[in-house]
Design an enzyme around this catalytic site. Structure first.
Site, PDB file in Angstrom:
ATOM      1  N   ALA A 136       0.837  -1.195   0.000  1.00  0.00           N
ATOM      2  CA  ALA A 136       0.000   0.000   0.000  1.00  0.00           C
ATOM      3  C   ALA A 136       0.875   1.250   0.000  1.00  0.00           C
ATOM      4  O   ALA A 136       1.908   1.295   0.661  1.00  0.00           O
ATOM      5  CB  ALA A 136      -0.919   0.007   1.223  1.00  0.00           C
ATOM      6  N   LYS A 137       0.439   2.256  -0.740  1.00  0.00           N
ATOM      7  CA  LYS A 137       1.172   3.531  -0.799  1.00  0.00           C
ATOM      8  C   LYS A 137       0.644   4.405   0.339  1.00  0.00           C
ATOM      9  O   LYS A 137      -0.228   5.257   0.155  1.00  0.00           O
ATOM     10  CB  LYS A 137       0.967   4.181  -2.170  1.00  0.00           C
ATOM     11  CG  LYS A 137       1.992   5.258  -2.514  1.00  0.00           C
ATOM     12  CD  LYS A 137       1.848   5.677  -3.976  1.00  0.00           C
ATOM     13  CE  LYS A 137       2.728   6.851  -4.319  1.00  0.00           C
ATOM     14  NZ  LYS A 137       4.164   6.507  -4.302  1.00  0.00           N
TER      15      LYS A 137
END
Length: 305
Positions: free
Chosen positions: A157-158
């Protein structure tokens, strides 16, 4: 400094740049849980095009799902909002930053009742690591900071908070007098830069760190791999060590901000002969020809504004 544009999209409406503010008790500001994307748009022959917009929006929603944030808009609505934000700001070329964050209303680590907000800002932004770096390559150093382990954070996940690790590495590199850092994973293999994926070339083979090393699933990384395969260049996803990097014939970073930036030095050691190598320059040219619409977009990667 950021060059202001007239409007920022916030939760479905356009707000003047200076009025696009949040409360000081906004949850994500205190606890670091938000998800975002970095996207670029480029000026082509006649139109501005956003590069790989659906893929970036898809990754934004994947990040949100991983961290259990329910974005109150559909992917299609977000795509349309990004296009409109570029259009109303008359942005011919620049950077696009969608950010989903936990808003004001509740504090403490478990804040399920706090709202999820979404903003989209755009602004003109040149080459992240400098025009000279893009042409001649940059100087780098292996960081003393280690990249995240898969069981320490959700590295696919960013997440906004993940980038504290990147900031530590970046600041250390600048203090050391080089342009950028390179981080190793928890087992000592080369992972990526603070905000970039990394490639090396050795004996004609293009090699990049696999996803198992807790790297971000880079969209520019994926683009370069596809372009290389179409040009019949051998591509491998495989772990490599810092000494593999030292003796590489070529090396370069990829990323939305970094685009395709050659690496000419690591820890005081020249990569290859020093200047950017032929495969790096070949792939860099292919990338820029594509995003600037100088060649046919056979993949449907350009969304015209």
């Amino acid at each position: 400094m950021i060059k202001e544009t007239p409007f920022i999209w916030m939760d479905g409406k356009f707000v003047p740049w200076q009025e696009a503010t949040i409360h000081v008790l906004t949850h994500s500001l205190h606890y670091g849980l938000g998800v975002f994307e970095g996207i670029r748009c480029y000026k082509g022959h006649s139109k501005t095009a956003i590069f790989r917009l659906p893929e970036h929006v898809s990754r934004l929603f994947a990040s949100a799902k991983i961290v259990q944030m329910d974005i109150p808009f559909s992917p299609k609505e977000v795509e349309e909002a990004i296009i409109e934000t570029v259009r109303v700001n008359n942005l011919e070329e620049g950077y696009i930053r969608p950010l989903a964050y936990i808003g004001y209303g509740e504090m403490g680590l478990y804040a399920k009742e706090a709202p999820i907000n979404l903003s989209i800002a755009v602004w003109p932004w040149g080459t992240y690591l400098g025009e000279e770096g893009l042409k001649k390559g940059i100087r780098t150093a292996i960081s003393s900071f280690t990249r995240h382990h898969v069981n320490i954070t959700l590295s696919r996940a960013k997440i906004t908070g993940n980038y504290t690790n990147s900031q530590f590495a970046k600041r250390e590199a600048k203090v050391a007098g080089v342009d950028e850092a390179i981080l190793l994973d928890t087992e000592g293999f080369v992972a990526e830069g603070p905000g970039e994926n990394i490639f090396i070339v050795r004996n004609g083979v293009l090699k990049t760190t696999p996803m198992t090393s807790s790297i971000l699933d880079g969209i520019t990384r994926n683009t370069i791999m596809q372009l290389a395969q179409e040009q019949h260049l051998p591509v491998a996803e495989a772990r490599f060590t810092r000494d593999d990097l030292y003796i590489a014939d070529e090396a370069f970073f990829t990323g939305t901000a970094a685009e395709v930036t050659p690496i000419r030095e690591v820890d005081g050691r020249s990569i290859g002969t020093g200047p950017p190598g032929p495969l790096t320059l070949q792939l860099q040219k292919s990338f820029f020809d594509l995003v600037r619409n100088k060649v046919e977009d056979r993949h449907g990667w350009l969304t015209f504004v």
